[in-house]
Design a protein around this motif. Structure first.
Motif, mmCIF file in Angstrom:
data_model
loop_
_atom_site.group_PDB
_atom_site.id
_atom_site.type_symbol
_atom_site.label_atom_id
_atom_site.label_comp_id
_atom_site.label_asym_id
_atom_site.label_seq_id
_atom_site.Cartn_x
_atom_site.Cartn_y
_atom_site.Cartn_z
ATOM 1 N N ILE A 44 -0.946 -2.590 8.610
ATOM 2 C CA ILE A 44 -1.884 -1.642 9.148
ATOM 3 C C ILE A 44 -1.212 -1.363 10.805
ATOM 4 O O ILE A 44 -1.093 0.022 11.198
ATOM 5 N N ILE A 63 0.929 -1.276 -0.148
ATOM 6 C CA ILE A 63 0.077 0.115 0.032
ATOM 7 C C ILE A 63 0.790 1.079 0.209
ATOM 8 O O ILE A 63 1.959 1.388 0.759
ATOM 9 N N TRP A 107 1.014 4.430 1.297
ATOM 10 C CA TRP A 107 0.018 5.185 2.416
ATOM 11 C C TRP A 107 0.042 6.744 2.003
ATOM 12 O O TRP A 107 -0.544 7.363 2.600
ATOM 13 N N LEU A 118 -6.267 0.060 0.499
ATOM 14 C CA LEU A 118 -6.583 -0.733 1.501
ATOM 15 C C LEU A 118 -7.645 -1.840 1.451
ATOM 16 O O LEU A 118 -7.755 -2.857 1.984
#
Length: 217
Positions: free
Chosen positions: A64, A9, A11, A20
């Motif tokens: 995460i 991912i 971010w 996500l």
């Protein structure tokens, strides 16, 4: 049915939440599909799909959690670059630098630039290879300018600079009890080879990460 390794991912991208959601949606759909049609699969294939999809979700959750921990650590940062404190407290890092770093002689605008550079490094620290071209793009400079500016400000090559920050973050994870094993720590700061990570860590801190972990328990 979705298969294959998921991409990491980004971010910092505007659609990070969408990335996500898609990352989680794919393995969940796999699980739902095999659950609804379990009679069409033999036991081995059924277990294999369920395991791989569950593992994929577990990896996403871990990513995460790590991102949340990274953000929590970032909140403790002051307005000065971490590299200044690392340099002052670490003899090995001082020897790596071609010249003495004198923070009071570094202009505020350059200190702010280093702080932003550190944020980019920390934000992508789980990548096993942090491409300097990508880093220079994030900093809105050419790769050559990035190399020259890091060298002029902290007297290190970009690769050495990034490595120092990776190992610094690894020590933070140990000191704050955020990881429980050397393998987890190595993975969290972008090293897939645990032995290589341990050797680099020991060079920078004169103690192996395993011994440091044990000493804090």
């Amino acid at each position: 049915m979705h298969t294959g390794k998921q991409s990491v991912i980004d971010w910092n991208a505007p659609n990070a939440l969408e990335q996500l959601a898609q990352r989680i949606k794919n393995p969940l759909e796999n699980i739902m599909q095999v659950s609804q049609n379990s009679g069409t699969y033999d036991n081995y294939k059924l277990e294999s799909i369920l395991f791989s999809s569950s593992k994929e979700i577990s990896d996403i959750v871990e990513e995460i959690i790590q991102k949340a921990r990274t953000n929590a650590l970032s909140l403790t940062h002051h307005n000065h670059p971490d590299i200044f404190g690392i340099y002052a407290s670490n003899e090995y890092v001082r020897k790596l630098c071609a010249r003495e770093i004198l923070p009071h002689k570094v202009a505020k605008v350059d200190q702010d630039w280093l702080v932003n550079l550190e944020k980019e490094v920390y934000g992508n620290i789980r990548q096993d290879y942090l491409h300097l071209g990508e880093l220079s793009y994030k900093m809105a400079v050419s790769e050559r300018q990035l190399h020259r500016k890091i060298l002029n400000l902290v007297y290190l090559t970009p690769n050495k600079y990034v490595r120092i920050l990776r190992l610094h973050r690894a020590k933070q994870l140990i000191d704050t009890y955020l990881q429980q094993s050397v393998a987890q720590i190595a993975h969290a700061v972008g090293y897939t080879d645990v032995h290589y990570f341990s050797r680099l860590f020991a060079e920078q801190y004169s103690i192996s990460p395993r011994k440091l972990l044990c000493s804090l328990r």
